[in-house]
Design a protein around this motif. Structure first.
Motif, PDB file in Angstrom:
ATOM      1  N   GLY A 138       6.243   6.757  16.854  1.00 43.12           N
ATOM      2  CA  GLY A 138       6.117   6.127  18.158  1.00 43.12           C
ATOM      3  C   GLY A 138       5.919   4.623  18.041  1.00 43.12           C
ATOM      4  N   GLU A 139       5.106   4.077  18.949  1.00 46.81           N
ATOM      5  CA  GLU A 139       4.852   2.641  18.951  1.00 46.81           C
ATOM      6  C   GLU A 139       4.285   2.171  17.609  1.00 46.81           C
ATOM      7  OE1 GLU A 139       1.861  -0.551  21.152  1.00 46.81           O
ATOM      8  OE2 GLU A 139       2.373   1.314  22.186  1.00 46.81           O
ATOM      9  N   LYS A 140       3.351   2.944  17.029  1.00 45.40           N
ATOM     10  CA  LYS A 140       2.783   2.574  15.736  1.00 45.40           C
ATOM     11  C   LYS A 140       3.847   2.544  14.647  1.00 45.40           C
ATOM     12  CE  LYS A 140      -1.945   4.211  16.529  1.00 45.40           C
ATOM     13  NZ  LYS A 140      -3.004   5.163  16.088  1.00 45.40           N
ATOM     14  N   GLY A 141       4.825   3.454  14.739  1.00 45.17           N
ATOM     15  CA  GLY A 141       5.895   3.464  13.759  1.00 45.17           C
ATOM     16  C   GLY A 141       6.760   2.227  13.834  1.00 45.17           C
ATOM     17  N   VAL A 142       7.034   1.739  15.057  1.00 53.88           N
ATOM     18  CA  VAL A 142       7.793   0.497  15.211  1.00 53.88           C
ATOM     19  C   VAL A 142       6.997  -0.674  14.657  1.00 53.88           C
ATOM     20  CG1 VAL A 142       8.943  -1.045  16.841  1.00 53.88           C
ATOM     21  CG2 VAL A 142       8.966   1.425  17.244  1.00 53.88           C
ATOM     22  N   SER A 143       5.697  -0.713  14.974  1.00 53.60           N
ATOM     23  CA  SER A 143       4.842  -1.769  14.425  1.00 53.60           C
ATOM     24  C   SER A 143       4.831  -1.732  12.905  1.00 53.60           C
ATOM     25  CB  SER A 143       3.413  -1.618  14.960  1.00 53.60           C
ATOM     26  OG  SER A 143       3.362  -1.823  16.360  1.00 53.60           O
ATOM     27  N   ASN A 144       4.820  -0.531  12.357  1.00 55.15           N
ATOM     28  CA  ASN A 144       4.842  -0.325  10.912  1.00 55.15           C
ATOM     29  C   ASN A 144       6.115  -0.955  10.306  1.00 55.15           C
ATOM     30  OD1 ASN A 144       3.962   2.616   8.928  1.00 55.15           O
ATOM     31  ND2 ASN A 144       4.770   0.670   8.232  1.00 55.15           N
ATOM     32  N   VAL A 145       7.271  -0.686  10.923  1.00 54.65           N
ATOM     33  CA  VAL A 145       8.533  -1.254  10.424  1.00 54.65           C
ATOM     34  C   VAL A 145       8.497  -2.773  10.486  1.00 54.65           C
ATOM     35  CG1 VAL A 145      10.982  -1.527  10.994  1.00 54.65           C
ATOM     36  CG2 VAL A 145       9.976   0.757  10.879  1.00 54.65           C
ATOM     37  N   LEU A 146       8.034  -3.319  11.584  1.00 49.73           N
ATOM     38  CA  LEU A 146       7.982  -4.779  11.716  1.00 49.73           C
ATOM     39  C   LEU A 146       7.037  -5.391  10.690  1.00 49.73           C
ATOM     40  CD1 LEU A 146       7.993  -5.054  15.617  1.00 49.73           C
ATOM     41  CD2 LEU A 146       9.878  -5.575  14.049  1.00 49.73           C
ATOM     42  N   ALA A 147       5.917  -4.726  10.422  1.00 53.21           N
ATOM     43  CA  ALA A 147       4.982  -5.224   9.411  1.00 53.21           C
ATOM     44  C   ALA A 147       5.609  -5.195   8.021  1.00 53.21           C
ATOM     45  CB  ALA A 147       3.695  -4.395   9.438  1.00 53.21           C
ATOM     46  N   MET A 175       0.841  -1.181   0.000  1.00 53.99           N
ATOM     47  CA  MET A 175       0.000   0.000   0.000  1.00 53.99           C
ATOM     48  C   MET A 175       0.886   1.244   0.000  1.00 53.99           C
ATOM     49  SD  MET A 175      -1.357  -0.121   3.969  1.00 53.99           S
ATOM     50  CE  MET A 175      -2.202   1.444   3.868  1.00 53.99           C
ATOM     51  N   ALA A 176       0.363   2.300  -0.595  1.00 52.15           N
ATOM     52  CA  ALA A 176       1.117   3.550  -0.666  1.00 52.15           C
ATOM     53  C   ALA A 176       1.179   4.210   0.702  1.00 52.15           C
ATOM     54  CB  ALA A 176       0.462   4.489  -1.680  1.00 52.15           C
ATOM     55  N   SER A 177       2.216   5.001   0.903  1.00 53.27           N
ATOM     56  CA  SER A 177       2.372   5.713   2.169  1.00 53.27           C
ATOM     57  C   SER A 177       1.236   6.714   2.358  1.00 53.27           C
ATOM     58  CB  SER A 177       3.706   6.449   2.201  1.00 53.27           C
ATOM     59  OG  SER A 177       4.788   5.536   2.188  1.00 53.27           O
ATOM     60  N   THR A 178       0.796   6.837   3.606  1.00 52.06           N
ATOM     61  CA  THR A 178      -0.209   7.826   3.984  1.00 52.06           C
ATOM     62  C   THR A 178       0.336   8.596   5.183  1.00 52.06           C
ATOM     63  OG1 THR A 178      -1.344   6.374   5.555  1.00 52.06           O
ATOM     64  CG2 THR A 178      -2.034   6.251   3.238  1.00 52.06           C
ATOM     65  N   ARG A 179      -0.478   9.473   5.721  1.00 50.00           N
ATOM     66  CA  ARG A 179      -0.034  10.230   6.895  1.00 50.00           C
ATOM     67  C   ARG A 179       0.298   9.306   8.055  1.00 50.00           C
ATOM     68  NH1 ARG A 179      -3.472  15.037  10.002  1.00 50.00           N
ATOM     69  NH2 ARG A 179      -1.954  15.360  11.695  1.00 50.00           N
ATOM     70  N   ASP A 180      -0.448   8.206   8.207  1.00 46.79           N
ATOM     71  CA  ASP A 180      -0.296   7.311   9.351  1.00 46.79           C
ATOM     72  C   ASP A 180       0.408   5.999   9.014  1.00 46.79           C
ATOM     73  OD1 ASP A 180      -1.670   9.095  11.066  1.00 46.79           O
ATOM     74  OD2 ASP A 180      -3.582   8.379  10.246  1.00 46.79           O
ATOM     75  N   TRP A 181       0.902   5.879   7.798  1.00 46.33           N
ATOM     76  CA  TRP A 181       1.537   4.620   7.377  1.00 46.33           C
ATOM     77  C   TRP A 181       2.652   4.931   6.384  1.00 46.33           C
ATOM     78  CZ3 TRP A 181       1.608  -0.550   8.342  1.00 46.33           C
ATOM     79  CH2 TRP A 181       2.196  -1.363   7.371  1.00 46.33           C
ATOM     80  N   PHE A 182       3.783   4.285   6.551  1.00 46.22           N
ATOM     81  CA  PHE A 182       4.850   4.395   5.551  1.00 46.22           C
ATOM     82  C   PHE A 182       5.122   3.009   4.987  1.00 46.22           C
ATOM     83  CE2 PHE A 182       6.483   4.846   9.919  1.00 46.22           C
ATOM     84  CZ  PHE A 182       7.209   3.681  10.077  1.00 46.22           C
ATOM     85  N   GLU A 183       5.433   2.959   3.702  1.00 46.80           N
ATOM     86  CA  GLU A 183       5.537   1.667   3.034  1.00 46.80           C
ATOM     87  C   GLU A 183       6.950   1.119   2.967  1.00 46.80           C
ATOM     88  OE1 GLU A 183       4.355   1.797  -1.027  1.00 46.80           O
ATOM     89  OE2 GLU A 183       5.311   3.726  -1.421  1.00 46.80           O
ATOM     90  N   SER A 184       7.936   1.839   3.506  1.00 45.88           N
ATOM     91  CA  SER A 184       9.310   1.346   3.473  1.00 45.88           C
ATOM     92  C   SER A 184      10.076   1.892   4.676  1.00 45.88           C
ATOM     93  CB  SER A 184      10.005   1.771   2.179  1.00 45.88           C
ATOM     94  OG  SER A 184      10.213   3.176   2.162  1.00 45.88           O
ATOM     95  N   VAL A 185      11.155   1.197   5.016  1.00 43.55           N
ATOM     96  CA  VAL A 185      12.035   1.688   6.070  1.00 43.55           C
ATOM     97  C   VAL A 185      12.686   2.996   5.633  1.00 43.55           C
ATOM     98  CG1 VAL A 185      14.149   1.171   7.373  1.00 43.55           C
ATOM     99  CG2 VAL A 185      12.411  -0.606   7.046  1.00 43.55           C
ATOM    100  N   ALA A 186      12.955   3.137   4.338  1.00 37.68           N
ATOM    101  CA  ALA A 186      13.526   4.385   3.833  1.00 37.68           C
ATOM    102  C   ALA A 186      12.599   5.560   4.095  1.00 37.68           C
ATOM    103  CB  ALA A 186      13.820   4.263   2.336  1.00 37.68           C
TER     104      ALA A 186
END
Length: 393
Positions: A345-354, A1-12
């Motif tokens: 924050g916590e959601k960002g770490v979860s995002n990276v793990l996902a 999925m494409a990056s949004t305000r609350d989600w990023f699609e890559s570690v970069a």
């Protein structure tokens, strides 16, 4: 999925957001590498030299990602590597622990962490406590016993450090304490990143550079640099020291910082449960090869006698698959989750793990494997001279 305000699609993208949010000095502390950064950059670049051998038919739709590390079941082969004082987010290591627990994986907690081990262990029961060889045997064992009492399931002893803090590009200013003088010096950086300061103020505090896990519960924590100075002046450990600590601890025990096959063999000899092929994220002896280049020789030397992990340069799930194909049981990530923590924050770490989990699944599908345990060198194209030659003349 494409990056949004609350989600990023890559570690970069997580790194880009972290850079936009953090004061310059804080961000530079996350990306620092020793001297010219040769090792730090090679940790990432070396993965690009490895290719895959895709398969296109008779592919399985199921994906087995689960494994065990130091007696702990984890849902996929990515663990949190211990990193010191996480001043990028007010919840720091506790937020990271919660994200790791939600993802079903284990966390390594640094003895230089900003949060006490008791608090972090409450957030994730798959906890490994990391220690440097700092102080005398009694002090080292006391820290380990405190961690055990808090619920730590394993001990990581980190050895990959030569106290080389020189940077060709200049080291960022990191204060001893956040006194008025330090705040005045940081003020211009914070002024252009007001969201960083506001987040801390909403939590009713400023970044704390103390390290509470080096003293007893409730005792005054030394500053990061105070602890660093003590570490630098502590006698260097011998293999006899490490064997003593392993025996006294009596549980799962990892030696972190292995780059040479001879040291991997010595870790087996002292009864270690696991080793991490690591160069401290490029903050050890510069011009040490990337850890992925060193992994095959270590795996050849100790095989299935010990659990082998890899730490350094992981930015994608495909990197994880390459490491597993060359002999690692799992990998540990550092900068990747710190960027996620800074970005969200916590959601960002979860995002990276996902991101890493989905990347592992995609790479497994591509090479025609239904399990991480089926991976081997035959799934990769490996250029001649990729790994150093450790043979003795």
């Amino acid at each position: 999925m494409a990056s949004t305000r609350d989600w990023f699609e890559s570690v970069a993208e997580a790194q880009r957001r972290a850079k936009r949010r953090l004061p310059k000095g804080v961000y530079l502390a996350l990306v620092a590498g020793s001297e010219a950064g040769v090792t730090m950059n090679d940790n990432v670049a070396a993965f690009g030299e490895l290719g895959f051998r895709p398969r296109v038919a008779d592919l399985r739709t199921d994906r087995e990602l689960a494994t065990t590390v130091m007696g702990q079941d984890i849902s996929f082969p990515v663990l949190i590597s211990p990193t010191g004082v996480q001043a990028v987010d007010p919840d720091g290591e506790v937020a990271v622990a919660r994200a790791a627990a939600a993802a079903g994986t284990a966390m390594g907690l640094s003895s230089f962490a900003s949060k006490p081990v008791e608090e972090v262990a409450t957030a994730n029961d798959k906890l490994f406590f990391q220690s440097y060889w700092l102080g005398d045997r009694d002090a080292i064992l006391a820290r380990a016993e405190r961690a055990r009492a808090a619920g730590a399931k394993g001990l990581i002893i980190t050895l990959d450090w030569v106290f080389d803090s020189r940077r060709d590009w200049g080291s960022p200013f990191i204060p001893e304490t956040l006194d008025l003088k330090a705040m005045a010096r940081y003020a211009p950086q914070v002024a252009v990143r007001p969201g960083y300061l506001l987040q801390w103020l909403r939590h009713g505090k400023l970044p704390d550079l103390g390290v509470p896990n080096l003293v007893g519960p409730g005792e005054e924590a030394p500053t990061f640099f105070g602890a660093y100075g003590q570490w630098m002046t502590s006698p260097l450990p011998t293999w006899e020291d490490l064997a003593w600590l392993r025996a006294e601890w009596g549980g799962p025990f990892m030696v972190k910082g292995i780059t040479h096959p001879d040291d991997a063999r010595r870790a087996v000899d002292i009864g270690a449960t696991a080793i991490s092929v690591s160069n401290h994220g490029g903050n050890n002896l510069d011009s040490t090869p990337a850890t992925i280049r060193l992994l095959p020789a270590v795996a050849d030397a100790v095989g299935d006698q010990i659990e082998i992990l890899l730490d350094g340069g992981i930015r994608r799930g495909s990197d994880v698959v390459k490491a597993l194909a060359l002999g690692a049981r799992a990998v540990m990530i550092g900068r990747a989750y710190l960027w996620g923590l800074a970005a969200g924050g916590e959601k960002g770490v979860s995002n990276v793990l996902a991101i890493l989990r989905s990347g592992i699944e995609e790479a497994l599908l591509g090479v025609g494997r239904s399990s991480i345990h089926q991976l081997g060198p035959e799934d990769l194209t490996i250029p001649a001279g990729f790994s150093p030659n450790f043979r003795k003349d």
